[in-house]
Design a protein around this motif. Structure first.
Motif, PDB file in Angstrom:
ATOM      1  N   MET A  67      49.139-144.517 -59.488  1.00  0.00           N
ATOM      2  CA  MET A  67      48.401-143.769 -58.392  1.00  0.00           C
ATOM      3  C   MET A  67      49.349-143.147 -57.416  1.00  0.00           C
ATOM      4  O   MET A  67      50.376-143.740 -56.844  1.00  0.00           O
ATOM      5  CB  MET A  67      47.228-145.007 -57.768  1.00  0.00           C
ATOM      6  CG  MET A  67      46.263-144.252 -56.927  1.00  0.00           C
ATOM      7  SD  MET A  67      45.171-145.448 -56.269  1.00  0.00           S
ATOM      8  CE  MET A  67      44.571-146.010 -57.689  1.00  0.00           C
ATOM      9  N   GLY A  68      48.849-141.796 -57.232  1.00  0.00           N
ATOM     10  CA  GLY A  68      49.723-141.400 -56.031  1.00  0.00           C
ATOM     11  C   GLY A  68      49.394-141.574 -54.762  1.00  0.00           C
ATOM     12  O   GLY A  68      48.557-142.319 -54.481  1.00  0.00           O
ATOM     13  N   LEU A  69      50.375-141.020 -53.646  1.00  0.00           N
ATOM     14  CA  LEU A  69      50.244-141.521 -52.291  1.00  0.00           C
ATOM     15  C   LEU A  69      48.790-141.305 -51.650  1.00  0.00           C
ATOM     16  O   LEU A  69      48.359-141.761 -51.275  1.00  0.00           O
ATOM     17  CB  LEU A  69      51.498-140.817 -51.594  1.00  0.00           C
ATOM     18  CG  LEU A  69      51.183-140.952 -50.143  1.00  0.00           C
ATOM     19  CD1 LEU A  69      51.383-142.503 -49.714  1.00  0.00           C
ATOM     20  CD2 LEU A  69      52.427-140.192 -49.376  1.00  0.00           C
ATOM     21  N   LEU A  70      48.548-139.729 -52.054  1.00  0.00           N
ATOM     22  CA  LEU A  70      47.120-139.384 -51.552  1.00  0.00           C
ATOM     23  C   LEU A  70      45.899-140.393 -52.219  1.00  0.00           C
ATOM     24  O   LEU A  70      45.042-140.750 -51.141  1.00  0.00           O
ATOM     25  CB  LEU A  70      46.814-137.855 -51.873  1.00  0.00           C
ATOM     26  CG  LEU A  70      47.833-136.721 -51.412  1.00  0.00           C
ATOM     27  CD1 LEU A  70      47.388-135.747 -51.661  1.00  0.00           C
ATOM     28  CD2 LEU A  70      48.184-137.053 -49.959  1.00  0.00           C
ATOM     29  N   ASP A  71      45.781-140.698 -53.138  1.00  0.00           N
ATOM     30  CA  ASP A  71      44.979-141.434 -53.840  1.00  0.00           C
ATOM     31  C   ASP A  71      45.031-142.743 -53.121  1.00  0.00           C
ATOM     32  O   ASP A  71      43.926-143.430 -53.037  1.00  0.00           O
ATOM     33  CB  ASP A  71      45.059-141.602 -55.308  1.00  0.00           C
ATOM     34  CG  ASP A  71      44.736-140.451 -56.224  1.00  0.00           C
ATOM     35  OD1 ASP A  71      43.827-139.595 -55.568  1.00  0.00           O
ATOM     36  OD2 ASP A  71      45.307-140.221 -57.216  1.00  0.00           O
ATOM     37  N   ARG A  72      46.043-143.313 -52.994  1.00  0.00           N
ATOM     38  CA  ARG A  72      46.299-144.606 -52.247  1.00  0.00           C
ATOM     39  C   ARG A  72      45.875-144.521 -50.892  1.00  0.00           C
ATOM     40  O   ARG A  72      45.309-145.633 -50.436  1.00  0.00           O
ATOM     41  CB  ARG A  72      47.712-145.261 -52.438  1.00  0.00           C
ATOM     42  CG  ARG A  72      48.310-145.305 -53.653  1.00  0.00           C
ATOM     43  CD  ARG A  72      47.624-146.644 -54.283  1.00  0.00           C
ATOM     44  NE  ARG A  72      48.249-147.790 -53.902  1.00  0.00           N
ATOM     45  CZ  ARG A  72      47.364-149.087 -53.401  1.00  0.00           C
ATOM     46  NH1 ARG A  72      46.176-149.030 -54.056  1.00  0.00           N
ATOM     47  NH2 ARG A  72      48.132-149.830 -52.978  1.00  0.00           N
ATOM     48  N   CYS A  73      45.741-143.577 -50.342  1.00  0.00           N
ATOM     49  CA  CYS A  73      45.598-143.511 -48.937  1.00  0.00           C
ATOM     50  C   CYS A  73      44.040-143.529 -49.037  1.00  0.00           C
ATOM     51  O   CYS A  73      43.376-144.144 -48.050  1.00  0.00           O
ATOM     52  CB  CYS A  73      45.858-142.014 -48.308  1.00  0.00           C
ATOM     53  SG  CYS A  73      47.592-141.966 -47.869  1.00  0.00           S
ATOM     54  N   VAL A 105      49.403-131.271 -51.618  1.00  0.00           N
ATOM     55  CA  VAL A 105      50.001-132.063 -52.454  1.00  0.00           C
ATOM     56  C   VAL A 105      51.162-132.662 -52.058  1.00  0.00           C
ATOM     57  O   VAL A 105      51.664-132.126 -51.042  1.00  0.00           O
ATOM     58  CB  VAL A 105      50.355-131.160 -53.666  1.00  0.00           C
ATOM     59  CG1 VAL A 105      48.939-130.427 -54.329  1.00  0.00           C
ATOM     60  CG2 VAL A 105      51.409-130.166 -53.472  1.00  0.00           C
ATOM     61  N   VAL A 106      51.711-133.759 -52.560  1.00  0.00           N
ATOM     62  CA  VAL A 106      52.946-134.516 -52.131  1.00  0.00           C
ATOM     63  C   VAL A 106      53.903-134.529 -53.391  1.00  0.00           C
ATOM     64  O   VAL A 106      53.260-134.637 -54.676  1.00  0.00           O
ATOM     65  CB  VAL A 106      52.520-135.909 -51.761  1.00  0.00           C
ATOM     66  CG1 VAL A 106      53.762-136.824 -51.536  1.00  0.00           C
ATOM     67  CG2 VAL A 106      51.683-135.799 -50.526  1.00  0.00           C
ATOM     68  N   ASP A 107      55.063-134.277 -53.153  1.00  0.00           N
ATOM     69  CA  ASP A 107      56.036-134.248 -54.180  1.00  0.00           C
ATOM     70  C   ASP A 107      56.468-136.085 -54.584  1.00  0.00           C
ATOM     71  O   ASP A 107      57.215-136.525 -53.787  1.00  0.00           O
ATOM     72  CB  ASP A 107      57.211-133.750 -53.634  1.00  0.00           C
ATOM     73  CG  ASP A 107      58.405-133.742 -55.011  1.00  0.00           C
ATOM     74  OD1 ASP A 107      57.887-134.098 -55.999  1.00  0.00           O
ATOM     75  OD2 ASP A 107      59.613-133.266 -54.701  1.00  0.00           O
ATOM     76  N   GLU A 108      55.462-136.479 -55.587  1.00  0.00           N
ATOM     77  CA  GLU A 108      55.898-137.618 -55.607  1.00  0.00           C
ATOM     78  C   GLU A 108      57.090-138.098 -56.472  1.00  0.00           C
ATOM     79  O   GLU A 108      57.588-139.286 -56.558  1.00  0.00           O
ATOM     80  CB  GLU A 108      54.778-138.399 -56.782  1.00  0.00           C
ATOM     81  CG  GLU A 108      53.163-138.060 -56.280  1.00  0.00           C
ATOM     82  CD  GLU A 108      52.909-139.045 -55.305  1.00  0.00           C
ATOM     83  OE1 GLU A 108      53.559-139.830 -55.152  1.00  0.00           O
ATOM     84  OE2 GLU A 108      51.834-138.757 -54.633  1.00  0.00           O
ATOM     85  N   GLU A 109      57.892-137.040 -56.980  1.00  0.00           N
ATOM     86  CA  GLU A 109      59.175-137.479 -57.457  1.00  0.00           C
ATOM     87  C   GLU A 109      60.246-137.227 -56.403  1.00  0.00           C
ATOM     88  O   GLU A 109      61.582-137.479 -56.896  1.00  0.00           O
ATOM     89  CB  GLU A 109      59.416-136.103 -58.566  1.00  0.00           C
ATOM     90  CG  GLU A 109      58.481-136.275 -59.511  1.00  0.00           C
ATOM     91  CD  GLU A 109      58.344-137.482 -60.391  1.00  0.00           C
ATOM     92  OE1 GLU A 109      59.534-138.132 -60.787  1.00  0.00           O
ATOM     93  OE2 GLU A 109      57.334-138.099 -60.673  1.00  0.00           O
ATOM     94  N   SER A 110      60.149-137.008 -54.923  1.00  0.00           N
ATOM     95  CA  SER A 110      60.886-136.865 -54.198  1.00  0.00           C
ATOM     96  C   SER A 110      61.803-138.290 -53.992  1.00  0.00           C
ATOM     97  O   SER A 110      61.517-139.341 -54.252  1.00  0.00           O
ATOM     98  CB  SER A 110      60.339-136.333 -52.895  1.00  0.00           C
ATOM     99  OG  SER A 110      59.568-137.426 -52.179  1.00  0.00           O
TER     100      SER A 110
END
Length: 255
Positions: A1-7, A81-86
């Motif tokens: 789950m990505g950061l935005l979804d977790r927020c 969007v957020v770069d989840e691979e950073s």
């Protein structure tokens, strides 16, 4: 789950700014301060009653890592969007260590230095007028919330408020203009009792033996103001926190 979804799951909003209670135009300093205050509320050691505290704390760390990086923040602001691979999000970082690196514990001298600079400053005046408006002139609430204040400061603070009323900067609230002598006496009596308790505890604790002794003394002698004192400490810790000049690239590989 990505950061935005977790927020969205943990904080009921997918907006990184809304999680911190700030807007998109917030400065770096405002982001830093808000991150500290929000993360402090869910710190695992300070919120043991919250079963999701650890997860919230980790998500807030990632959120701050994004908004404190100019490139990532620009991408988020422009594209949502957020770069989840950073590096900041993909590496297995200890977010507790990251948080403490940003916000080291303050010392007794930090508190004393802050008080010396704060009293009589424009910052104190603005904070006071904000509290005056927020509490609609209730001096009990104002004095309980004003940083670095004691009963001896009340006449000076009252003069600042009256001058602001006369200049039209703030409205005149009946609670302030028509405060009864009985209420004033009760506040002075309460302040005298707190001062006596503080002096007794200072002797018992040997103030000056530890950096945290002043904080412990104030919190223990005045439980009713603990939330306000914690807010004071959070502002002060954010103010004195070490600002890292390193970029995200320079921090690669650290865990």
């Amino acid at each position: 789950m990505g950061l935005l979804d977790r927020c969205q799951e943990l904080f009921k909003t997918a907006s990184l700014y809304e999680v911190l209670g700030i807007n998109k135009e917030a400065t770096e300093a405002e982001i830093r301060r808000s991150y500290y205050k929000v993360s402090l509320k869910v710190h695992p050691d300070r919120a043991p009653e919250d079963p999701l505290a650890t997860e919230k704390f980790q998500v807030l760390g990632k959120l701050y890592a994004v908004l404190s990086d100019k490139e990532q923040r620009t991408v988020y602001d422009e594209q949502g969007v957020v770069d989840e691979e950073s590096d900041a999000l993909s590496q297995d970082r200890c977010w507790e260590d990251y948080w403490r690196l940003l916000f080291p514990k303050i010392t007794l001298q930090d508190i004393l230095d802050f008080e010396k600079q704060y009293k009589g400053s424009d910052e104190e005046r603005q904070d006071l007028l904000q509290l005056y408006t927020q509490h609609e002139g209730d001096m009990d609430a104002i004095m309980a919330s004003t940083l670095c204040s004691s009963q001896e400061d009340e006449p000076r603070l009252g003069d600042i408020i009256r001058a602001a009323i006369e200049s039209g900067e703030v409205s005149e609230f009946p609670a302030f203009a028509k405060e009864s002598d009985k209420k004033k006496r009760a506040r002075r009596k309460r302040a005298d009792r707190e001062r006596q308790e503080a002096e007794e505890m200072q002797k018992e604790m040997g103030l000056g033996q530890e950096d945290d002794s002043l904080a412990m003394m104030i919190k223990q002698r005045n439980k009713s103001r603990e939330q306000n004192f914690n807010s004071f400490l959070s502002d002060l810790e954010a103010k004195y926190s070490k600002k890292s000049g390193k970029s995200q690239k320079a921090r690669r590989g650290k865990k």
